[in-house]
Design a protein around this motif. Structure first.
Motif, PDB file in Angstrom:
ATOM      1  N   MET A 177     -21.814  -6.255 -29.003  1.00 25.02           N
ATOM      2  CA  MET A 177     -21.272  -4.911 -28.936  1.00 25.02           C
ATOM      3  C   MET A 177     -19.814  -4.990 -28.514  1.00 25.02           C
ATOM      4  N   ALA A 178     -18.971  -4.308 -29.238  1.00 28.25           N
ATOM      5  CA  ALA A 178     -17.533  -4.332 -28.949  1.00 28.25           C
ATOM      6  C   ALA A 178     -17.239  -3.485 -27.728  1.00 28.25           C
ATOM      7  N   LYS A 179     -16.350  -4.019 -26.932  1.00 31.56           N
ATOM      8  CA  LYS A 179     -15.952  -3.311 -25.725  1.00 31.56           C
ATOM      9  C   LYS A 179     -14.950  -2.217 -26.098  1.00 31.56           C
ATOM     10  N   ALA A 180     -15.136  -1.004 -25.566  1.00 25.15           N
ATOM     11  CA  ALA A 180     -14.228   0.106 -25.869  1.00 25.15           C
ATOM     12  C   ALA A 180     -12.846  -0.200 -25.297  1.00 25.15           C
ATOM     13  N   LYS A 181     -11.851   0.067 -26.105  1.00 22.33           N
ATOM     14  CA  LYS A 181     -10.474  -0.184 -25.671  1.00 22.33           C
ATOM     15  C   LYS A 181     -10.073   0.870 -24.635  1.00 22.33           C
ATOM     16  N   GLN A 182      -9.529   0.392 -23.525  1.00 19.84           N
ATOM     17  CA  GLN A 182      -9.101   1.308 -22.475  1.00 19.84           C
ATOM     18  C   GLN A 182      -7.739   1.893 -22.826  1.00 19.84           C
ATOM     19  N   ASN A 183      -7.603   3.164 -22.549  1.00 16.48           N
ATOM     20  CA  ASN A 183      -6.343   3.851 -22.801  1.00 16.48           C
ATOM     21  C   ASN A 183      -5.703   4.175 -21.454  1.00 16.48           C
ATOM     22  N   ASN A 184      -5.134   3.163 -20.832  1.00 17.98           N
ATOM     23  CA  ASN A 184      -4.574   3.310 -19.493  1.00 17.98           C
ATOM     24  C   ASN A 184      -3.198   3.953 -19.522  1.00 17.98           C
ATOM     25  N   LEU A 185      -2.924   4.683 -18.462  1.00 15.42           N
ATOM     26  CA  LEU A 185      -1.598   5.246 -18.266  1.00 15.42           C
ATOM     27  C   LEU A 185      -0.638   4.109 -17.936  1.00 15.42           C
ATOM     28  N   THR A 186       0.490   4.105 -18.612  1.00 16.56           N
ATOM     29  CA  THR A 186       1.524   3.112 -18.336  1.00 16.56           C
ATOM     30  C   THR A 186       2.844   3.827 -18.136  1.00 16.56           C
ATOM     31  N   LEU A 187       3.786   3.154 -17.517  1.00 17.91           N
ATOM     32  CA  LEU A 187       5.104   3.759 -17.334  1.00 17.91           C
ATOM     33  C   LEU A 187       5.799   3.988 -18.662  1.00 17.91           C
ATOM     34  N   THR A 188       5.501   3.191 -19.646  1.00 18.75           N
ATOM     35  CA  THR A 188       6.062   3.405 -20.983  1.00 18.75           C
ATOM     36  C   THR A 188       5.589   4.749 -21.530  1.00 18.75           C
ATOM     37  N   LYS A 189       4.303   5.037 -21.348  1.00 16.44           N
ATOM     38  CA  LYS A 189       3.757   6.323 -21.803  1.00 16.44           C
ATOM     39  C   LYS A 189       4.342   7.479 -20.990  1.00 16.44           C
ATOM     40  N   VAL A 190       4.518   7.271 -19.693  1.00 19.84           N
ATOM     41  CA  VAL A 190       5.118   8.294 -18.831  1.00 19.84           C
ATOM     42  C   VAL A 190       6.540   8.577 -19.293  1.00 19.84           C
ATOM     43  N   LYS A 191       7.286   7.530 -19.549  1.00 17.29           N
ATOM     44  CA  LYS A 191       8.678   7.693 -19.987  1.00 17.29           C
ATOM     45  C   LYS A 191       8.749   8.447 -21.312  1.00 17.29           C
ATOM     46  N   LYS A 192       7.827   8.162 -22.213  1.00 17.60           N
ATOM     47  CA  LYS A 192       7.783   8.855 -23.514  1.00 17.60           C
ATOM     48  C   LYS A 192       7.539  10.356 -23.309  1.00 17.60           C
ATOM     49  N   GLN A 193       6.602  10.691 -22.404  1.00 11.44           N
ATOM     50  CA  GLN A 193       6.317  12.099 -22.104  1.00 11.44           C
ATOM     51  C   GLN A 193       7.516  12.764 -21.425  1.00 11.44           C
ATOM     52  N   TYR A 194       8.155  12.022 -20.529  1.00 12.34           N
ATOM     53  CA  TYR A 194       9.334  12.541 -19.834  1.00 12.34           C
ATOM     54  C   TYR A 194      10.430  12.910 -20.830  1.00 12.34           C
ATOM     55  N   LYS A 195      10.656  12.042 -21.796  1.00  7.97           N
ATOM     56  CA  LYS A 195      11.697  12.304 -22.793  1.00  7.97           C
ATOM     57  C   LYS A 195      11.433  13.613 -23.546  1.00  7.97           C
ATOM     58  N   LYS A 196      10.167  13.932 -23.769  1.00  7.56           N
ATOM     59  CA  LYS A 196       9.822  15.197 -24.437  1.00  7.56           C
ATOM     60  C   LYS A 196      10.247  16.392 -23.589  1.00  7.56           C
ATOM     61  N   THR A 197      10.151  16.247 -22.261  1.00  5.86           N
ATOM     62  CA  THR A 197      10.526  17.361 -21.381  1.00  5.86           C
ATOM     63  C   THR A 197      12.036  17.556 -21.319  1.00  5.86           C
ATOM     64  N   GLN A 198      12.790  16.582 -21.790  1.00  6.46           N
ATOM     65  CA  GLN A 198      14.249  16.663 -21.740  1.00  6.46           C
ATOM     66  C   GLN A 198      14.863  17.080 -23.078  1.00  6.46           C
ATOM     67  N   GLU A 199      14.035  17.226 -24.094  1.00  5.69           N
ATOM     68  CA  GLU A 199      14.530  17.585 -25.420  1.00  5.69           C
ATOM     69  C   GLU A 199      15.012  19.027 -25.451  1.00  5.69           C
ATOM     70  N   LYS A 200      15.982  19.265 -26.293  1.00  3.37           N
ATOM     71  CA  LYS A 200      16.502  20.615 -26.545  1.00  3.37           C
ATOM     72  C   LYS A 200      16.282  20.922 -28.022  1.00  3.37           C
ATOM     73  N   ALA A 201      16.116  22.193 -28.333  1.00  5.93           N
ATOM     74  CA  ALA A 201      15.931  22.616 -29.723  1.00  5.93           C
ATOM     75  C   ALA A 201      16.782  23.849 -29.964  1.00  5.93           C
ATOM     76  N   ASP A 202      17.293  23.966 -31.161  1.00  5.70           N
ATOM     77  CA  ASP A 202      18.054  25.156 -31.543  1.00  5.70           C
ATOM     78  C   ASP A 202      17.134  26.107 -32.281  1.00  5.70           C
ATOM     79  N   TYR A 203      17.235  27.373 -31.915  1.00  8.07           N
ATOM     80  CA  TYR A 203      16.416  28.411 -32.527  1.00  8.07           C
ATOM     81  C   TYR A 203      17.362  29.482 -33.058  1.00  8.07           C
TER      82      TYR A 203
END
Length: 172
Positions: A1-27
């Motif tokens: 039986m294959a072991k389920a791959k863990q989806n752990n929080l990493t600082l790389t993932k945190v940084k990616k999410q952080y960058k989304k909070t800093q984005e600007k958009a023109d409307y």
């Protein structure tokens, strides 16, 4: 039986999410004017918004200005415009001037358009959720303080009786 791959929080993932909070958009608004917005409201900026509102309401209270629930609701939305659009650079930090500027936005229809069409409702909800969270913590601490004061007064009364009784025994 294959072991389920863990989806752990990493600082790389945190940084990616952080960058989304800093984005600007023109409307582009209905009248063709452009508005630069932060589509994702960063938590740190939401906390600044709540702090700003708290300071303004404290000052208003000191000046005898009554704040209604409707005004509070609208003012939170106005502060979203201040904190999450490029208009924040032009919006005053003075409460009385902000009230005037909010009226301008409301009467021209920009307020409603920005709140309903530009901002994502999930982001606005984050602001109200944070305001409720802080308010409920404040009310809890206030109740706790009142309860503590009541207990201290009760202890003072009991101690006063004991001290009085001890004083009477010494005199005898």
């Amino acid at each position: 039986m294959a072991k389920a791959k863990q989806n752990n929080l990493t600082l790389t993932k945190v940084k990616k999410q952080y960058k989304k909070t800093q984005e600007k958009a023109d409307y582009t608004l209905k009248d063709g004017l452009n508005l630069t917005v932060s589509p994702i409201f960063p938590h740190s900026e939401i906390e600044k918004l709540i702090q700003h509102m708290s300071e303004q309401f404290k000052q208003a209270d000191e000046n005898g200005i009554e704040i209604t629930e409707k005004f509070t609701y609208d003012y939170v939305l106005f502060l979203c415009i201040k904190h999450f659009t490029h208009l924040g650079k032009e919006i005053s930090d003075k409460f009385e001037e902000q009230i005037q500027q909010m009226e301008w936005l409301v009467d021209t229809g920009y307020f409603k358009e920005i709140v309903e069409d530009v901002f994502m409702q999930t982001e606005i909800q984050k602001v109200f959720d944070k305001a409720v969270e802080i308010s409920s913590k404040f009310l809890f601490l206030e109740k706790l303080t009142q309860q503590m004061q009541t207990n201290v007064q009760s202890l003072e009364l009991k101690n006063a009786d004991m001290i009085s009784q001890l004083g009477n025994k010494i005199v005898e």
